[in-house]
Design a protein around this motif. Structure first.
Motif, PDB file in Angstrom:
ATOM      1  N   UNK A   4     -31.167  -5.057  26.942  1.00  0.00           N
ATOM      2  CA  UNK A   4     -30.982  -5.290  25.522  1.00  0.00           C
ATOM      3  C   UNK A   4     -31.158  -6.743  25.152  1.00  0.00           C
ATOM      4  N   UNK A   5     -31.933  -7.466  25.899  1.00  0.00           N
ATOM      5  CA  UNK A   5     -32.059  -8.900  25.667  1.00  0.00           C
ATOM      6  C   UNK A   5     -33.114  -9.227  24.622  1.00  0.00           C
ATOM      7  N   UNK A   6     -32.927 -10.378  23.989  1.00  0.00           N
ATOM      8  CA  UNK A   6     -33.800 -10.855  22.922  1.00  0.00           C
ATOM      9  C   UNK A   6     -34.386 -12.206  23.329  1.00  0.00           C
ATOM     10  N   UNK A   7     -35.709 -12.333  23.251  1.00  0.00           N
ATOM     11  CA  UNK A   7     -36.334 -13.626  23.551  1.00  0.00           C
ATOM     12  C   UNK A   7     -35.965 -14.595  22.434  1.00  0.00           C
ATOM     13  N   UNK A  78     -40.379 -22.016  30.582  1.00  0.00           N
ATOM     14  CA  UNK A  78     -39.092 -21.353  30.756  1.00  0.00           C
ATOM     15  C   UNK A  78     -38.831 -20.515  29.510  1.00  0.00           C
ATOM     16  N   UNK A  79     -38.711 -19.216  29.694  1.00  0.00           N
ATOM     17  CA  UNK A  79     -38.405 -18.308  28.590  1.00  0.00           C
ATOM     18  C   UNK A  79     -36.933 -17.927  28.683  1.00  0.00           C
ATOM     19  N   UNK A  80     -36.231 -18.095  27.565  1.00  0.00           N
ATOM     20  CA  UNK A  80     -34.800 -17.781  27.505  1.00  0.00           C
ATOM     21  C   UNK A  80     -34.592 -16.523  26.683  1.00  0.00           C
ATOM     22  N   UNK A  81     -33.706 -15.670  27.174  1.00  0.00           N
ATOM     23  CA  UNK A  81     -33.344 -14.430  26.508  1.00  0.00           C
ATOM     24  C   UNK A  81     -31.821 -14.382  26.388  1.00  0.00           C
ATOM     25  N   UNK A  82     -31.327 -13.740  25.327  1.00  0.00           N
ATOM     26  CA  UNK A  82     -29.888 -13.545  25.180  1.00  0.00           C
ATOM     27  C   UNK A  82     -29.599 -12.065  24.989  1.00  0.00           C
ATOM     28  N   UNK A  83     -28.465 -11.641  25.528  1.00  0.00           N
ATOM     29  CA  UNK A  83     -27.997 -10.283  25.324  1.00  0.00           C
ATOM     30  C   UNK A  83     -27.008 -10.256  24.175  1.00  0.00           C
ATOM     31  N   UNK A  84     -26.374  -9.119  23.998  1.00  0.00           N
ATOM     32  CA  UNK A  84     -25.414  -8.950  22.906  1.00  0.00           C
ATOM     33  C   UNK A  84     -24.226  -9.886  23.105  1.00  0.00           C
ATOM     34  N   UNK A  85     -23.868 -10.640  22.066  1.00  0.00           N
ATOM     35  CA  UNK A  85     -22.734 -11.556  22.197  1.00  0.00           C
ATOM     36  C   UNK A  85     -21.403 -10.812  22.204  1.00  0.00           C
ATOM     37  N   UNK A  86     -20.456 -11.370  22.963  1.00  0.00           N
ATOM     38  CA  UNK A  86     -19.076 -10.894  22.930  1.00  0.00           C
ATOM     39  C   UNK A  86     -18.301 -11.745  21.934  1.00  0.00           C
ATOM     40  N   UNK A  87     -16.993 -11.784  22.080  1.00  0.00           N
ATOM     41  CA  UNK A  87     -16.174 -12.594  21.180  1.00  0.00           C
ATOM     42  C   UNK A  87     -16.478 -14.077  21.358  1.00  0.00           C
ATOM     43  N   UNK A  88     -16.496 -14.528  22.602  1.00  0.00           N
ATOM     44  CA  UNK A  88     -16.691 -15.951  22.866  1.00  0.00           C
ATOM     45  C   UNK A  88     -17.809 -16.225  23.875  1.00  0.00           C
ATOM     46  N   UNK A  89     -18.494 -15.191  24.330  1.00  0.00           N
ATOM     47  CA  UNK A  89     -19.512 -15.399  25.355  1.00  0.00           C
ATOM     48  C   UNK A  89     -20.831 -14.714  25.008  1.00  0.00           C
ATOM     49  N   UNK A  90     -21.881 -15.243  25.624  1.00  0.00           N
ATOM     50  CA  UNK A  90     -23.237 -14.738  25.425  1.00  0.00           C
ATOM     51  C   UNK A  90     -23.905 -14.665  26.801  1.00  0.00           C
ATOM     52  N   UNK A  91     -24.415 -13.496  27.190  1.00  0.00           N
ATOM     53  CA  UNK A  91     -25.201 -13.452  28.428  1.00  0.00           C
ATOM     54  C   UNK A  91     -26.602 -14.007  28.158  1.00  0.00           C
TER      55      UNK A  91
END
Length: 136
Positions: A4-7, A78-91
């Motif tokens: 579920x990651x987003x570039x 370097x390509x960075x992706x993020x997953x769904x954020x939690x309350x205080x964290x981001x994968x």
């Protein structure tokens, strides 16, 4: 890697001669610097200064899988992706290629946590960042 990651960002970083180790390839520690540079560029592009005051992002873990050695000279993408954020964290996850190539040289991950610098405690992710990460 998270499906579920987003570039969110791509960085181009020249490989320096001093990044090499005695075996003639980029030292393993440098890959984490490449991830860090990409992460900082992304956050600063959104207006979040990576500074030791107020609230700021830190990472609580980091990993890298080395697939193909990198060598000087070259420019890493370097390509960075993020997953769904939690309350205080981001994968977050990363892919390293040489500029203009599709060969994957390394993949990595880091968990970003938003922290109150004075207390050292986690705090909610800024709403602007949450909106950016959850927008389609």
């Amino acid at each position: 890697m998270d499906t579920g990651r987003k570039h969110v960002h791509t960085s181009l970083i020249p490989i320096r001669w001093g990044d090499m180790d005695a075996y003639g390839h980029v030292n393993n520690t440098i890959y984490f610097r490449y991830f860090e540079q990409c992460r900082v560029e992304y956050l600063e592009k959104l207006g979040f200064a990576v500074a030791p005051q107020g609230s700021a992002p830190v990472i609580i873990n980091a990993a890298c899988t080395f697939l193909v050695p990198l060598n000087y000279p070259g420019v890493v993408e370097v390509r960075m992706f993020c997953g769904a954020p939690g309350r205080s964290s981001i994968p977050s996850s990363y892919e390293i290629r040489l500029q203009g190539q599709e060969t994957l040289f390394a993949v990595g991950e880091a968990k970003i946590v938003w922290m109150d610098v004075a207390s050292g405690k986690s705090v909610p992710i800024p709403e602007q960042l949450r909106e950016e990460l959850t927008a389609s």
